[in-house]
Design a protein around this motif. Structure first.
Motif, PDB file in Angstrom:
ATOM      1  N   GLU A 155      31.537  46.545  49.422  1.00 31.00           N
ATOM      2  CA  GLU A 155      30.997  45.182  49.482  1.00 31.00           C
ATOM      3  C   GLU A 155      30.888  44.674  48.045  1.00 31.00           C
ATOM      4  O   GLU A 155      30.064  45.157  47.274  1.00 31.00           O
ATOM      5  N   PHE A 156      31.715  43.691  47.687  1.00 36.62           N
ATOM      6  CA  PHE A 156      31.813  43.301  46.284  1.00 36.62           C
ATOM      7  C   PHE A 156      32.187  41.831  46.157  1.00 36.62           C
ATOM      8  O   PHE A 156      32.680  41.191  47.084  1.00 36.62           O
ATOM      9  N   VAL A 157      31.957  41.312  44.966  1.00 27.35           N
ATOM     10  CA  VAL A 157      32.546  40.057  44.520  1.00 27.35           C
ATOM     11  C   VAL A 157      33.177  40.354  43.163  1.00 27.35           C
ATOM     12  O   VAL A 157      32.532  40.946  42.297  1.00 27.35           O
ATOM     13  N   GLY A 158      34.429  39.985  42.996  1.00 29.22           N
ATOM     14  CA  GLY A 158      35.112  40.289  41.748  1.00 29.22           C
ATOM     15  C   GLY A 158      35.988  39.127  41.303  1.00 29.22           C
ATOM     16  O   GLY A 158      36.023  38.063  41.931  1.00 29.22           O
ATOM     17  N   VAL A 159      36.709  39.320  40.201  1.00 30.27           N
ATOM     18  CA  VAL A 159      37.611  38.318  39.650  1.00 30.27           C
ATOM     19  C   VAL A 159      39.004  38.935  39.550  1.00 30.27           C
ATOM     20  O   VAL A 159      39.166  40.045  39.035  1.00 30.27           O
ATOM     21  N   VAL A 160      40.008  38.222  40.042  1.00 29.97           N
ATOM     22  CA  VAL A 160      41.383  38.722  40.050  1.00 29.97           C
ATOM     23  C   VAL A 160      41.988  38.591  38.655  1.00 29.97           C
ATOM     24  O   VAL A 160      41.960  37.520  38.058  1.00 29.97           O
ATOM     25  N   GLU A 161      42.531  39.692  38.146  1.00 26.24           N
ATOM     26  CA  GLU A 161      43.185  39.671  36.840  1.00 26.24           C
ATOM     27  C   GLU A 161      44.692  39.668  36.942  1.00 26.24           C
ATOM     28  O   GLU A 161      45.379  39.267  36.000  1.00 26.24           O
ATOM     29  N   ASP A 162      45.250  40.119  38.068  1.00 30.91           N
ATOM     30  CA  ASP A 162      46.703  40.121  38.222  1.00 30.91           C
ATOM     31  C   ASP A 162      47.017  39.924  39.696  1.00 30.91           C
ATOM     32  O   ASP A 162      46.290  40.402  40.563  1.00 30.91           O
ATOM     33  N   GLY A 163      48.087  39.202  39.989  1.00 31.35           N
ATOM     34  CA  GLY A 163      48.444  38.925  41.369  1.00 31.35           C
ATOM     35  C   GLY A 163      48.983  37.523  41.515  1.00 31.35           C
ATOM     36  O   GLY A 163      49.440  36.914  40.535  1.00 31.35           O
ATOM     37  N   PRO A 164      48.922  36.956  42.718  1.00 30.67           N
ATOM     38  CA  PRO A 164      49.403  35.586  42.933  1.00 30.67           C
ATOM     39  C   PRO A 164      48.683  34.598  42.022  1.00 30.67           C
ATOM     40  O   PRO A 164      47.475  34.718  41.789  1.00 30.67           O
ATOM     41  N   GLU A 165      49.421  33.625  41.520  1.00 36.05           N
ATOM     42  CA  GLU A 165      48.883  32.703  40.523  1.00 36.05           C
ATOM     43  C   GLU A 165      47.632  31.972  41.000  1.00 36.05           C
ATOM     44  O   GLU A 165      46.709  31.734  40.227  1.00 36.05           O
ATOM     45  N   HIS A 166      47.589  31.623  42.299  1.00 41.98           N
ATOM     46  CA  HIS A 166      46.456  30.841  42.795  1.00 41.98           C
ATOM     47  C   HIS A 166      45.165  31.646  42.850  1.00 41.98           C
ATOM     48  O   HIS A 166      44.081  31.075  43.022  1.00 41.98           O
ATOM     49  N   LEU A 167      45.273  32.971  42.685  1.00 37.11           N
ATOM     50  CA  LEU A 167      44.074  33.810  42.712  1.00 37.11           C
ATOM     51  C   LEU A 167      43.604  34.237  41.325  1.00 37.11           C
ATOM     52  O   LEU A 167      42.470  34.725  41.185  1.00 37.11           O
TER      53      LEU A 167
END
Length: 307
Positions: free
Chosen positions: A45-57
């Motif tokens: 159970e988390f909230v995080g920030v995307v550093e790599d992946g689809p541009e919109h994320l």
């Protein structure tokens, strides 16, 4: 580390929940889909920030559905990916969880968190999704009598989601202070002795213990529905004959979809703030686990810095 098209690495900057499932996995009392598989690093159970992946994320706050499916087994092809025969489960089976420096999930598992949802509130997305899953398995009518057994975090979230259906709802537990959270939202609450036996259409058992199961079962009318929402640490003894004689429908309920849960949080239709008992910095992670193991504790958060 899997990236782009398969999985998106997520850097945790805030919000990991020390869940009761993590505690049970850690101490070996949780029954995983395949006990021979590696559990890896805990945390789902988390909230995080995307550093790599689809541009919109990229750089978006996200939450993530925990079951990563293969897409080609019989369950995936039937649209039931949470039962994928080859699945990994974040922080539980073969996929390192949110207490790792990074975690990775398939991009389709990630959901951006709306700006008006505080991060600590967004950590409740997974259990709210699990609570809502019941209503995809059982059709609820406004004139149904529904009983929720258990006033812990899961029981309170299940009660709040059922309250939105307009059904005749009663939530029972053992702690006046916890039940008061539900009463404040207009939900009828009580104790086991307040239940009129054999009168409820649906009973949801959220305690994970034999006493709660017995209370839920005895409350049901013939041909009623008993939903098991909590996993059990050991074997459960039950009156199987009465289930047969009364033709009770027994349903297990587990994970749910995140999108409906996020919609409820964004619309402020679910109140989770009273369920947060404490928040600790990562440097006090051991203390957070100790607090989470204390009897009566509901939700403990760990704040993860970007360092």
């Amino acid at each position: 580390m899997l990236i782009l098209g398969t999985s998106s690495p997520v850097k945790l900057t805030w919000g990991v929940h020390v869940s009761h499932t993590s505690l049970r996995v850690g101490c070996g009392s949780y029954s995983s889909p395949d006990p021979t598989k590696d559990k890896g690093i805990l945390g789902h159970e988390f909230v995080g920030v995307v550093e790599d992946g689809p541009e919109h994320l990229i750089n978006q706050r996200v939450v993530g559905e925990i079951n990563a499916s293969c897409g080609h087994c019989r369950f995936c092809l039937r649209g039931e990916p949470t039962h994928c025969e080859n699945r990994t489960v974040l922080g539980i089976v073969n996929r390192n969880g949110a207490f790792a420096d990074y975690l990775s999930l398939p991009s389709e598992n990630l959901y951006p968190v709306a700006d008006n949802i505080p991060t600590e509130v967004a950590t409740f997305t997974e259990p709210i999704a699990a609570a809502l899953e019941i209503q995809t398995q059982v059709k609820v009518h406004s004139d149904d009598r529904v009983l929720v057994v258990g006033d812990g975090k899961l029981g309170q979230l299940v009660a709040q989601t059922f309250f939105l259906t307009g059904c005749d709802l009663l939530a029972v537990g053992r702690h006046r202070e916890k039940l008061a959270n539900l009463s404040a939202r207009g939900i009828k609450t009580g104790f086991a002795e307040d239940i009129q036996q054999r009168t409820f259409d649906i009973a949801v058992e959220c305690t994970g213990n034999a006493a709660g199961f017995a209370i839920a079962q005895s409350a049901l009318r013939p041909r009623g529905t008993l939903v098991l929402k909590s996993t059990y640490a050991g074997n459960l003894s039950l009156d199987a004959s009465s289930i047969v004689v009364d033709e009770i429908t027994l349903i297990g309920s587990r994970c749910g979809r995140f999108a409906p849960a996020l919609e409820l949080l964004a619309a402020e239709k679910i109140d989770v703030q009273p369920l947060i008992d404490a928040c600790y910095p990562l440097s006090e992670g051991i203390s957070a686990f100790e607090r989470a193991q204390m009897k009566g504790t509901q939700k403990v958060l760990i704040e993860v810095s970007e360092g």
